[in-house]
Design an enzyme around this catalytic site. Sequence first.
Site, PDB file in Angstrom:
ATOM      1  N   ASP A  93       0.822  -1.217   0.000  1.00 56.02           N
ATOM      2  CA  ASP A  93       0.000   0.000   0.000  1.00 56.02           C
ATOM      3  C   ASP A  93       0.854   1.264   0.000  1.00 56.02           C
ATOM      4  OD1 ASP A  93      -2.303  -1.481   0.039  1.00 56.02           O
ATOM      5  OD2 ASP A  93      -2.854  -1.045   2.111  1.00 56.02           O
ATOM      6  N   ASP A 148       5.034  -9.140   9.114  1.00 55.96           N
ATOM      7  CA  ASP A 148       5.239  -7.707   8.966  1.00 55.96           C
ATOM      8  C   ASP A 148       6.638  -7.447   8.427  1.00 55.96           C
ATOM      9  OD1 ASP A 148       2.710  -7.095   9.827  1.00 55.96           O
ATOM     10  OD2 ASP A 148       3.298  -6.551  11.867  1.00 55.96           O
ATOM     11  N   ASP A 150       9.266  -5.982   9.436  1.00 56.69           N
ATOM     12  CA  ASP A 150      10.448  -6.048  10.287  1.00 56.69           C
ATOM     13  C   ASP A 150      10.733  -7.456  10.804  1.00 56.69           C
ATOM     14  OD1 ASP A 150       8.020  -5.706  11.596  1.00 56.69           O
ATOM     15  OD2 ASP A 150       8.903  -4.798  13.377  1.00 56.69           O
ATOM     16  N   ASP A 241      -5.865  -8.106  14.377  1.00 59.93           N
ATOM     17  CA  ASP A 241      -5.425  -9.453  14.738  1.00 59.93           C
ATOM     18  C   ASP A 241      -6.207  -9.999  15.932  1.00 59.93           C
ATOM     19  OD1 ASP A 241      -4.309  -7.494  16.361  1.00 59.93           O
ATOM     20  OD2 ASP A 241      -2.237  -8.172  16.121  1.00 59.93           O
TER      21      ASP A 241
END
Length: 496
Positions: A93, A148, A150, A241
């Site tokens: 995005d 994600d 990281d 989540d």
Amino acid sequence: MILEYIIIFIYTICLLLIFLYSLAQLNLLVNYLKYRNREDNSPKFDFTQPEEIPFVTIQLPVYNELYVMKRLLKNIAKIDYPIAKLEIQVLDDSTDESVAMTAKHIKKIQDLGIDIQHIRRTNRQGFKAGALKEGLKTAKGEFIAIFDADFLPKKDWLYKTVPYFKDENIGVVQTRWSHINRNYSTLTRIQAFMLDAHFTLEQVGRNSKGHFINFNGTAGIWRKECIYDAGNWQGDTLTEDIDLSYRAQLNKWKFKYLENVETPAELPVIISAARSQQFRWNKGGAENFQKMIKRIITNKSVSFKTKVHGLLHLLNSSMFTCIFLVAILSIPMLYIKNEYAHLKNYFYVMSFFVISSLIFFVCYWHMYKNIYGGGFVKFFKYIGAFFTFFSVAMGFSLHNTIAVLEGHLGKKSEFVRTPKFNIKTIKDGWKNNKYIKKKPSVHVILEGLLAIYFVFGMYSAFVVGDQGGDFGLFPFHLMLFIGFSYVFFKSIFSKA
């Protein structure tokens, strides 16, 4: 005297709620110690039989991740799994120059014969939840792994997690986060301390007894059927989540937590990043409490104990509100104690609630010992780590209380991503990171004033009463002063 009784009432209620939460933590510790070393006899896919290896889709939801995209894609390309049964979706995005860089690296991976797709949306509707939902429309996999930007899963990650889906009732397999930059700074050590407690005694303690746990947004894998059955991803809370996790478990799906499977990740290294992450998590927890409370209480298939643990889990962030109120009211309570002799017995009873802190101390010691090892030297270091964590956690209590109140009151806000840095050592630079929030929040000024307020609290210990002072709350006020001072000065002077 009416004002004094109002203060006493609020103070007492908050202490009671903190005590109840500490008892729940103690129960989780008992569960953890009882179950963590038990042999796992769960049914598993036999991956020596090719027909038992299912198709997996890996989803990478990203948004303006200029500094870590290369590292992320390079790592994911090394995942060990049959290439014919693996698909990777980069759900991008982004709105900056990272898009072109990402496309370039994706092309290199495609040239290796890996099925990786660069999926772009025209808007950020639903934020991360919306991106995951969009990717799900075309996902080929029966199981959906999510990471994600990281996170750096090890190459055998799928082989350690996918086999547990042999049990058709398992909807999610979640792994434990580890931290590649745990010792980078005091801030990262504090965050690691907090997360380690969650990923040891809380997740194991709940999962071992069949209580609600949550997919942690990353480093886990879903059965696609479970996602659809639970109502798919929804973007009406900041913690999508937790939302989907509770909807799935209320639909009788089981979650499997693997403490021994670590997924390394990078902790935020500057306080503005930690603040935005904490705000999102705490507000999202309150939003999910409001969304789920009626469904949990009225669900007849859920046991009473599981309901209690579930509600306390969703109220986890709300404990910051109780801590903040106890902190603020502790100074007036010091003066009330020494002004009204007839309340002496009440204060004797209230002193019992120091046991809450002792319970947290014992619970977190077992977490610390599990990671760093036991012994006198380690215990001595733990004492310093615990009081540092506790002080700074209280220093965040105003910030987190505001987040919690917004969540409970239904105030909507944008999903603010946590900036990533690709930092491992203290020598790495971050000050030129374009995603850093430059202007401190107005709340920072209030945190500075609160630091001064608790200096007054320490001063008060010397002047109240007729017997040379009252130092019972002095350590508490000292920790609050340290915590709020740390948060204030880091927020102002870290240029974050």
